[in-house]
Design a protein around this motif. Structure first.
Motif, short mmCIF file in Angstrom:
data_model
loop_
_atom_site.label_atom_id
_atom_site.label_comp_id
_atom_site.label_asym_id
_atom_site.label_seq_id
_atom_site.Cartn_x
_atom_site.Cartn_y
_atom_site.Cartn_z
N ASP A 1 -7.01 7.62 0.14
CA ASP A 1 -6.55 6.33 0.67
C ASP A 1 -7.81 5.59 1.09
O ASP A 1 -8.44 5.89 2.11
CB ASP A 1 -5.61 6.55 1.86
CG ASP A 1 -5.05 5.22 2.39
OD1 ASP A 1 -5.76 4.20 2.31
OD2 ASP A 1 -3.92 5.21 2.90
N THR B 1 -3.16 -5.27 1.06
CA THR B 1 -2.63 -6.00 2.21
C THR B 1 -3.73 -6.29 3.24
O THR B 1 -3.66 -7.29 3.96
CB THR B 1 -1.55 -5.11 2.88
OG1 THR B 1 -0.64 -4.69 1.88
CG2 THR B 1 -0.84 -5.80 4.00
N LYS B 2 -4.73 -5.41 3.32
CA LYS B 2 -5.74 -5.51 4.39
C LYS B 2 -6.90 -6.42 3.94
O LYS B 2 -6.74 -7.61 3.89
CB LYS B 2 -6.24 -4.13 4.79
CG LYS B 2 -5.17 -3.05 4.86
CD LYS B 2 -4.14 -3.29 5.95
CE LYS B 2 -3.13 -2.15 5.96
NZ LYS B 2 -1.89 -2.43 6.57
N GLY C 1 0.84 -1.20 0.00
CA GLY C 1 0.00 0.00 0.00
C GLY C 1 0.87 1.25 0.00
O GLY C 1 0.61 2.22 -0.71
N LEU C 2 1.95 1.20 0.80
CA LEU C 2 2.81 2.38 0.89
C LEU C 2 3.51 2.66 -0.43
O LEU C 2 3.71 3.82 -0.81
CB LEU C 2 3.82 2.20 2.03
CG LEU C 2 4.70 3.40 2.32
CD1 LEU C 2 3.90 4.67 2.58
CD2 LEU C 2 5.63 3.13 3.50
#
Ligand code: PLP
Length: 407
Positions: free
Chosen positions: A191, A220-221, A96-97
Protein backbone atom coordinates in the motif's frame (compact mmCIF):
# COMPACT_ATOMS: atom_id res chain seq x y z
CA UNK A 1 -40.55 -2.85 -56.83
CA UNK A 2 -41.59 0.55 -58.29
CA UNK A 3 -38.86 3.21 -58.31
CA UNK A 4 -40.84 5.32 -55.83
CA UNK A 5 -40.79 2.47 -53.26
CA UNK A 6 -37.09 1.67 -53.59
CA UNK A 7 -35.12 2.82 -50.46
CA UNK A 8 -32.42 5.44 -50.91
CA UNK A 9 -28.89 4.07 -50.97
CA UNK A 10 -27.86 6.65 -48.38
CA UNK A 11 -30.45 7.99 -46.00
CA UNK A 12 -28.14 10.42 -44.24
CA UNK A 13 -28.65 13.33 -46.66
CA UNK A 14 -32.33 13.65 -45.90
CA UNK A 15 -33.05 12.88 -42.26
CA UNK A 16 -35.24 14.70 -39.76
CA UNK A 17 -33.87 17.47 -37.57
CA UNK A 18 -34.29 15.39 -34.41
CA UNK A 19 -32.21 12.57 -35.95
CA UNK A 20 -29.67 15.09 -37.27
CA UNK A 21 -29.00 16.24 -33.70
CA UNK A 22 -28.02 12.69 -32.83
CA UNK A 23 -26.19 11.95 -36.10
CA UNK A 24 -24.63 15.30 -37.13
CA UNK A 25 -23.54 15.64 -40.75
CA UNK A 26 -20.35 17.49 -39.82
CA UNK A 27 -17.59 16.16 -37.60
CA UNK A 28 -15.04 18.52 -36.10
CA UNK A 29 -11.53 17.59 -37.23
CA UNK A 30 -9.35 15.55 -34.92
CA UNK A 31 -5.88 16.75 -33.94
CA UNK A 32 -6.72 19.48 -31.42
CA UNK A 33 -4.00 19.67 -28.81
CA UNK A 34 -4.18 21.52 -25.48
CA UNK A 35 -2.39 21.14 -22.17
CA UNK A 36 -4.91 18.69 -20.77
CA UNK A 37 -6.26 15.62 -22.58
CA UNK A 38 -9.92 15.58 -23.58
CA UNK A 39 -12.50 14.24 -21.16
CA UNK A 40 -14.33 11.24 -22.59
CA UNK A 41 -17.52 10.04 -20.92
CA UNK A 42 -18.93 6.81 -22.20
CA UNK A 43 -20.78 3.64 -21.51
CA UNK A 44 -21.25 2.71 -25.20
CA UNK A 45 -18.17 2.74 -27.41
CA UNK A 46 -18.71 2.41 -31.19
CA UNK A 47 -16.99 -0.30 -33.20
CA UNK A 48 -16.03 0.38 -36.82
CA UNK A 49 -17.48 -2.96 -37.94
CA UNK A 50 -18.69 -6.32 -36.71
CA UNK A 51 -15.25 -7.64 -37.55
CA UNK A 52 -13.62 -5.04 -35.28
CA UNK A 53 -16.17 -5.88 -32.56
CA UNK A 54 -15.42 -9.61 -32.84
CA UNK A 55 -11.67 -9.00 -32.83
CA UNK A 56 -11.88 -7.08 -29.59
CA UNK A 57 -9.36 -8.44 -27.10
CA UNK A 58 -9.76 -7.59 -23.41
CA UNK A 59 -6.01 -8.04 -22.96
CA UNK A 60 -5.19 -5.10 -25.27
CA UNK A 61 -3.43 -2.26 -23.46
CA UNK A 62 -6.04 0.21 -24.75
CA UNK A 63 -9.25 -1.77 -25.04
CA UNK A 64 -11.84 0.60 -26.50
CA UNK A 65 -14.89 -1.65 -26.24
CA UNK A 66 -17.04 -0.45 -23.34
CA UNK A 67 -16.78 2.57 -21.08
CA UNK A 68 -16.45 0.32 -18.03
CA UNK A 69 -13.09 -1.00 -19.22
CA UNK A 70 -11.56 2.34 -20.13
CA UNK A 71 -11.63 5.49 -22.25
CA UNK A 72 -8.78 7.63 -23.62
CA UNK A 73 -9.10 9.78 -20.47
CA UNK A 74 -8.86 6.92 -17.99
CA UNK A 75 -6.03 5.25 -19.95
CA UNK A 76 -4.17 8.59 -19.98
CA UNK A 77 -4.42 8.74 -16.19
CA UNK A 78 -3.41 5.08 -15.81
CA UNK A 79 -0.29 5.71 -17.93
CA UNK A 80 0.66 8.70 -15.78
CA UNK A 81 0.21 6.77 -12.51
CA UNK A 82 2.34 3.89 -13.87
CA UNK A 83 5.02 6.48 -14.69
CA UNK A 84 4.73 8.15 -11.26
CA UNK A 85 5.37 4.83 -9.53
CA UNK A 86 8.00 3.52 -11.92
CA UNK A 87 5.76 0.63 -13.02
CA UNK A 88 4.70 -0.68 -16.40
CA UNK A 89 0.95 -1.35 -16.12
CA UNK A 90 -1.78 0.39 -14.16
CA UNK A 91 -5.44 -0.39 -13.48
CA UNK A 92 -7.75 2.18 -11.90
CA UNK A 93 -10.51 1.56 -9.38
CA UNK A 94 -13.16 3.84 -7.83
CA UNK A 95 -11.36 4.14 -4.48
CA UNK A 96 -8.16 3.07 -2.75
CA UNK A 97 -10.12 0.48 -0.81
CA UNK A 98 -11.66 -0.98 -3.98
CA UNK A 99 -8.13 -1.39 -5.40
CA UNK A 100 -7.10 -3.19 -2.19
CA UNK A 101 -10.18 -5.37 -2.39
CA UNK A 102 -9.54 -6.22 -6.03
CA UNK A 103 -6.03 -7.44 -5.21
CA UNK A 104 -7.35 -9.65 -2.41
CA UNK A 105 -10.14 -11.09 -4.56
CA UNK A 106 -7.77 -11.75 -7.47
CA UNK A 107 -5.00 -13.57 -5.67
CA UNK A 108 -6.49 -15.19 -2.55
CA UNK A 109 -8.26 -18.53 -2.69
CA UNK A 110 -9.75 -20.88 -0.13
CA UNK A 111 -7.04 -22.35 2.07
CA UNK A 112 -4.49 -19.62 1.26
CA UNK A 113 -2.64 -17.72 3.94
CA UNK A 114 -2.12 -13.95 3.85
CA UNK A 115 0.21 -11.88 6.05
CA UNK A 116 -0.68 -8.40 7.29
CA UNK A 117 1.36 -5.81 9.16
CA UNK A 118 -0.04 -5.03 12.60
CA UNK A 119 -0.35 -1.37 11.56
CA UNK A 120 -2.19 -2.08 8.28
CA UNK A 121 -4.90 0.27 6.99
CA UNK A 122 -7.86 -0.85 9.13
CA UNK A 123 -10.48 -1.53 6.41
CA UNK A 124 -8.03 -3.90 4.65
CA UNK A 125 -7.75 -5.94 7.85
CA UNK A 126 -11.56 -5.93 8.21
CA UNK A 127 -11.93 -7.14 4.62
CA UNK A 128 -9.47 -10.00 5.20
CA UNK A 129 -11.41 -10.99 8.34
CA UNK A 130 -14.52 -11.16 6.17
CA UNK A 131 -12.67 -13.28 3.57
CA UNK A 132 -11.63 -15.65 6.35
CA UNK A 133 -15.23 -16.02 7.53
CA UNK A 134 -16.67 -16.40 4.02
CA UNK A 135 -13.96 -18.29 2.13
CA UNK A 136 -11.63 -19.83 4.71
CA UNK A 137 -8.66 -17.62 3.91
CA UNK A 138 -6.28 -17.62 6.88
CA UNK A 139 -4.55 -14.43 7.94
CA UNK A 140 -1.64 -13.71 10.27
CA UNK A 141 -0.29 -10.45 11.63
CA UNK A 142 3.39 -9.58 11.69
CA UNK A 143 5.38 -6.85 13.40
CA UNK A 144 6.52 -4.58 10.53
CA UNK A 145 9.77 -3.81 12.38
CA UNK A 146 10.70 -7.44 12.99
CA UNK A 147 11.15 -9.73 9.98
CA UNK A 148 11.36 -12.78 12.23
CA UNK A 149 7.67 -12.31 13.13
CA UNK A 150 6.80 -13.03 9.47
CA UNK A 151 6.78 -16.84 9.37
CA UNK A 152 5.15 -17.95 6.14
CA UNK A 153 4.07 -21.58 5.78
CA UNK A 154 3.87 -23.27 2.34
CA UNK A 155 0.23 -22.05 2.18
CA UNK A 156 1.30 -18.39 2.28
CA UNK A 157 0.24 -16.61 -0.91
CA UNK A 158 0.52 -12.90 -0.30
CA UNK A 159 2.05 -10.39 2.09
CA UNK A 160 0.68 -6.87 2.47
CA UNK A 161 3.25 -4.16 3.16
CA UNK A 162 2.61 -0.60 4.21
CA UNK A 163 5.30 2.06 4.45
CA UNK A 164 4.84 3.93 6.72
CA UNK A 165 2.07 2.05 8.54
CA UNK A 166 -1.34 3.56 9.19
CA UNK A 167 -1.86 5.92 12.11
CA UNK A 168 1.28 5.00 14.12
CA UNK A 169 3.58 5.58 11.12
CA UNK A 170 6.29 3.01 11.89
CA UNK A 171 8.42 2.53 8.79
CA UNK A 172 8.74 -1.25 8.19
CA UNK A 173 11.83 -3.29 7.44
CA UNK A 174 10.76 -3.18 3.81
CA UNK A 175 14.00 -4.67 2.44
CA UNK A 176 14.04 -7.54 4.93
CA UNK A 177 10.37 -8.36 4.41
CA UNK A 178 10.54 -8.25 0.60
CA UNK A 179 13.65 -10.46 0.53
CA UNK A 180 12.05 -13.02 2.85
CA UNK A 181 8.80 -13.03 0.85
CA UNK A 182 10.67 -13.42 -2.44
CA UNK A 183 12.69 -16.33 -1.03
CA UNK A 184 9.39 -18.00 -0.08
CA UNK A 185 7.80 -17.18 -3.47
CA UNK A 186 5.07 -15.03 -1.92
CA UNK A 187 3.42 -12.15 -3.73
CA UNK A 188 4.45 -8.78 -2.28
CA UNK A 189 1.81 -6.05 -2.37
CA UNK A 190 2.56 -2.59 -1.03
CA UNK A 191 0.00 0.00 0.00
CA UNK A 192 2.03 2.89 -1.37
CA UNK A 193 -0.37 5.70 -0.54
CA UNK A 194 2.02 7.35 1.95
CA UNK A 195 5.05 7.22 -0.39
CA UNK A 196 2.90 8.19 -3.40
CA UNK A 197 5.68 7.22 -5.81
CA UNK A 198 7.68 10.20 -4.50
CA UNK A 199 9.31 9.04 -1.25
CA UNK A 200 10.72 5.94 -2.99
CA UNK A 201 10.19 3.85 -6.10
CA UNK A 202 8.28 0.69 -5.12
CA UNK A 203 9.83 -1.19 -8.05
CA UNK A 204 13.44 -0.18 -7.40
CA UNK A 205 14.20 0.72 -3.80
CA UNK A 206 17.29 0.61 -1.60
CA UNK A 207 20.80 0.07 -2.89
CA UNK A 208 19.81 -3.51 -3.67
CA UNK A 209 17.22 -2.44 -6.29
CA UNK A 210 14.49 -4.40 -4.56
CA UNK A 211 10.96 -4.40 -5.95
CA UNK A 212 7.49 -5.27 -4.77
CA UNK A 213 5.21 -7.15 -7.16
CA UNK A 214 2.22 -4.80 -6.97
CA UNK A 215 1.84 -1.26 -5.67
CA UNK A 216 -1.61 -0.13 -4.58
CA UNK A 217 -2.21 3.60 -4.24
CA UNK A 218 -5.18 5.55 -2.90
CA UNK A 219 -5.15 8.32 -5.53
CA UNK A 220 -7.75 9.95 -3.29
CA UNK A 221 -4.83 11.39 -1.30
CA UNK A 222 -1.83 13.10 -2.94
CA UNK A 223 -2.59 12.51 -6.65
CA UNK A 224 -6.03 14.11 -6.21
CA UNK A 225 -4.75 16.74 -3.82
CA UNK A 226 -8.18 18.34 -3.57
CA UNK A 227 -10.01 16.06 -1.11
CA UNK A 228 -12.81 15.90 -3.66
CA UNK A 229 -12.11 12.75 -5.71
CA UNK A 230 -12.00 9.09 -4.70
CA UNK A 231 -9.85 6.71 -6.73
CA UNK A 232 -7.33 3.88 -6.42
CA UNK A 233 -4.72 2.21 -8.60
CA UNK A 234 -2.84 -1.07 -8.95
CA UNK A 235 0.56 -0.82 -10.63
CA UNK A 236 2.92 -3.64 -11.56
CA UNK A 237 5.79 -4.39 -13.89
CA UNK A 238 4.60 -7.95 -14.49
CA UNK A 239 2.16 -8.53 -17.34
CA UNK A 240 0.91 -11.79 -15.84
CA UNK A 241 -0.14 -10.06 -12.62
CA UNK A 242 -1.63 -7.16 -14.56
CA UNK A 243 -3.79 -9.50 -16.64
CA UNK A 244 -4.96 -11.38 -13.55
CA UNK A 245 -6.05 -8.07 -12.00
CA UNK A 246 -7.59 -6.89 -15.26
CA UNK A 247 -9.74 -10.02 -15.45
CA UNK A 248 -11.17 -9.46 -11.94
CA UNK A 249 -11.57 -5.76 -12.73
CA UNK A 250 -13.73 -6.61 -15.74
CA UNK A 251 -15.70 -9.38 -14.04
CA UNK A 252 -16.51 -7.30 -10.98
CA UNK A 253 -17.68 -4.42 -13.15
CA UNK A 254 -15.23 -1.94 -11.70
CA UNK A 255 -14.77 1.30 -13.60
CA UNK A 256 -14.15 5.00 -13.11
CA UNK A 257 -15.65 8.08 -14.73
CA UNK A 258 -13.84 10.43 -17.11
CA UNK A 259 -14.51 13.52 -15.00
CA UNK A 260 -12.85 12.05 -11.94
CA UNK A 261 -9.90 10.89 -14.05
CA UNK A 262 -9.54 14.37 -15.52
CA UNK A 263 -9.50 15.97 -12.06
CA UNK A 264 -6.58 13.81 -11.05
CA UNK A 265 -4.73 14.33 -14.36
CA UNK A 266 -5.07 18.06 -13.69
CA UNK A 267 -3.59 17.73 -10.19
CA UNK A 268 -0.65 15.52 -11.10
CA UNK A 269 1.74 18.21 -12.41
CA UNK A 270 1.76 19.80 -8.95
CA UNK A 271 1.94 16.61 -6.87
CA UNK A 272 5.67 16.84 -6.25
CA UNK A 273 5.45 20.48 -5.09
CA UNK A 274 2.48 19.78 -2.83
CA UNK A 275 4.05 16.66 -1.37
CA UNK A 276 7.32 18.49 -0.64
CA UNK A 277 5.49 21.43 0.95
CA UNK A 278 3.28 19.21 3.12
CA UNK A 279 6.33 17.13 4.07
CA UNK A 280 8.25 20.27 5.08
CA UNK A 281 5.31 21.68 7.08
CA UNK A 282 4.87 18.33 8.84
CA UNK A 283 8.51 18.12 9.90
CA UNK A 284 8.38 21.64 11.33
CA UNK A 285 5.24 20.69 13.21
CA UNK A 286 6.77 17.39 14.41
CA UNK A 287 9.75 19.32 15.84
CA UNK A 288 7.44 21.74 17.62
CA UNK A 289 5.21 18.94 18.94
CA UNK A 290 8.31 17.15 20.29
CA UNK A 291 8.94 20.13 22.56
CA UNK A 292 5.46 20.06 24.15
CA UNK A 293 4.99 18.48 27.58
CA UNK A 294 1.66 16.75 27.14
CA UNK A 295 2.80 14.15 24.60
CA UNK A 296 4.42 10.83 25.48
CA UNK A 297 5.47 10.26 21.84
CA UNK A 298 5.55 12.15 18.57
CA UNK A 299 5.34 9.64 15.72
CA UNK A 300 6.97 10.58 12.43
CA UNK A 301 9.46 8.35 10.57
CA UNK A 302 12.02 11.12 9.99
CA UNK A 303 12.42 11.78 13.73
CA UNK A 304 15.66 10.09 14.87
CA UNK A 305 13.94 8.21 17.70
CA UNK A 306 10.99 7.03 15.58
CA UNK A 307 10.24 3.32 15.34
CA UNK A 308 11.69 2.23 12.00
CA UNK A 309 13.69 5.44 11.47
CA UNK A 310 16.71 3.45 10.18
CA UNK A 311 14.46 1.54 7.75
CA UNK A 312 13.03 4.87 6.55
CA UNK A 313 16.56 6.13 5.91
CA UNK A 314 17.46 2.94 4.07
CA UNK A 315 14.54 3.27 1.63
CA UNK A 316 13.77 7.02 1.55
CA UNK A 317 17.30 8.26 2.17
CA UNK A 318 17.76 9.52 -1.39
CA UNK A 319 14.48 11.45 -1.68
CA UNK A 320 14.35 12.24 2.04
CA UNK A 321 10.56 12.19 1.58
CA UNK A 322 8.22 11.60 4.51
CA UNK A 323 4.72 12.71 3.44
CA UNK A 324 2.40 14.93 5.48
CA UNK A 325 1.29 12.87 8.47
CA UNK A 326 2.35 13.09 12.10
CA UNK A 327 0.73 11.49 15.13
CA UNK A 328 1.03 12.28 18.83
CA UNK A 329 0.37 10.02 21.78
CA UNK A 330 -1.00 11.98 24.71
CA UNK A 331 0.47 11.15 28.13
CA UNK A 332 -1.70 8.60 30.02
CA UNK A 333 -3.07 11.25 32.41
CA UNK A 334 -5.13 12.72 29.53
CA UNK A 335 -8.53 11.09 29.21
CA UNK A 336 -10.34 10.38 25.95
CA UNK A 337 -12.79 13.18 26.80
CA UNK A 338 -9.95 15.66 27.21
CA UNK A 339 -8.33 14.65 23.93
CA UNK A 340 -11.70 14.88 22.18
CA UNK A 341 -12.08 18.39 23.64
CA UNK A 342 -8.61 19.27 22.29
CA UNK A 343 -9.66 18.11 18.80
CA UNK A 344 -12.93 20.04 19.01
CA UNK A 345 -11.08 23.21 20.09
CA UNK A 346 -8.98 23.29 16.91
CA UNK A 347 -10.04 25.98 14.48
CA UNK A 348 -8.00 25.45 11.32
CA UNK A 349 -7.61 21.67 11.65
CA UNK A 350 -10.90 20.00 10.71
CA UNK A 351 -12.09 16.68 12.09
CA UNK A 352 -12.17 14.30 9.15
CA UNK A 353 -10.71 11.20 7.51
CA UNK A 354 -8.30 11.01 4.61
CA UNK A 355 -5.25 13.15 3.78
CA UNK A 356 -3.33 14.81 0.98
CA UNK A 357 -5.77 17.71 0.53
CA UNK A 358 -5.30 21.45 1.13
CA UNK A 359 -7.06 21.51 4.53
CA UNK A 360 -5.27 20.13 7.59
CA UNK A 361 -7.15 17.35 9.39
CA UNK A 362 -7.15 15.81 12.84
CA UNK A 363 -8.50 12.47 14.12
CA UNK A 364 -8.28 10.84 17.56
CA UNK A 365 -7.68 7.07 17.82
CA UNK A 366 -7.75 4.59 20.70
CA UNK A 367 -4.86 2.31 19.91
CA UNK A 368 -5.62 -0.51 22.33
CA UNK A 369 -8.42 -1.71 20.04
CA UNK A 370 -6.28 -1.35 16.90
CA UNK A 371 -2.99 -3.17 17.62
CA UNK A 372 -2.65 -6.84 18.41
CA UNK A 373 1.09 -7.50 18.55
CA UNK A 374 2.75 -4.17 19.28
CA UNK A 375 0.88 -2.77 22.28
CA UNK A 376 3.72 -0.45 23.18
CA UNK A 377 1.51 2.60 22.82
CA UNK A 378 -1.03 3.21 25.57
CA UNK A 379 -3.22 6.26 25.69
CA UNK A 380 -5.08 8.29 23.14
CA UNK A 381 -3.41 9.06 19.86
CA UNK A 382 -4.18 11.99 17.60
CA UNK A 383 -3.20 11.96 13.94
CA UNK A 384 -2.61 15.23 12.12
CA UNK A 385 -2.75 15.33 8.31
CA UNK A 386 -1.03 18.47 7.19
CA UNK A 387 -2.52 20.54 4.39
CA UNK A 388 -1.17 23.59 2.63
CA UNK A 389 -1.87 26.29 5.22
CA UNK A 390 1.06 28.33 6.60
CA UNK A 391 2.85 26.29 9.23
CA UNK A 392 2.90 29.14 11.77
CA UNK A 393 -0.90 29.29 11.67
CA UNK A 394 -1.17 25.54 12.19
CA UNK A 395 1.17 25.66 15.18
CA UNK A 396 -0.78 28.61 16.63
CA UNK A 397 -3.98 26.60 16.25
CA UNK A 398 -2.62 23.57 18.11
CA UNK A 399 -1.09 25.85 20.72
CA UNK A 400 -4.41 27.52 21.52
CA UNK A 401 -6.21 24.16 21.72
CA UNK A 402 -3.52 22.75 24.05
CA UNK A 403 -3.75 25.86 26.22
CA UNK A 404 -7.50 25.27 26.68
CA UNK A 405 -6.72 21.67 27.66
CA UNK A 406 -4.21 22.67 30.30
CA UNK A 407 -6.04 25.54 32.07
C1 PLP B 1 -3.07 3.87 3.77
C2 PLP B 1 -4.39 3.93 3.07
N1 PLP B 1 -4.64 3.07 2.09
C3 PLP B 1 -5.81 3.07 1.43
C4 PLP B 1 -6.81 3.96 1.76
C5 PLP B 1 -8.13 3.87 1.06
O1 PLP B 1 -8.35 4.92 0.18
P1 PLP B 1 -9.83 5.39 -0.21
O2 PLP B 1 -10.26 6.34 0.83
O3 PLP B 1 -9.64 6.00 -1.56
O4 PLP B 1 -10.67 4.16 -0.27
C6 PLP B 1 -6.58 4.89 2.79
C7 PLP B 1 -7.64 5.88 3.14
O5 PLP B 1 -7.59 6.54 4.14
C8 PLP B 1 -5.35 4.87 3.46
O6 PLP B 1 -5.10 5.72 4.47
Amino acid sequence: MPDSARPKTSILADIHASTRLIHPNKQVPEGFRGVQPAVYRASTVFFESTQAMRQRNWQDDYDYSYGLHGTPTTYALADRIAALEGGEYCILAPSGLSAISLVNFTFLQQGDEVWLPDNIYGPNKDLIKQLKAQFGIEYYLYDPLDVSSFKPTPKAKLIWLEAAGSVTLEFPDLCGLVKKAQAANILTVLDNTWGAGLAFCPFDFSVEHLSVDISVHALTKYPSGGADVLMGSMVTRQRKLHLALLRTHALQGIGIGGDDAERIIRSLPSIQLRYAQQDDNTRQLADWLSQQDCFAHVLHPALPDAAGHAFWQQVCGVSNGAAGLVSVLFKPEFSLEQVDAFCDALQLFKLGYSWGGPVSLVMPYQLNSMRQISPTYNGVLVRFCIGLEHIEDLIADINQALYKLLI
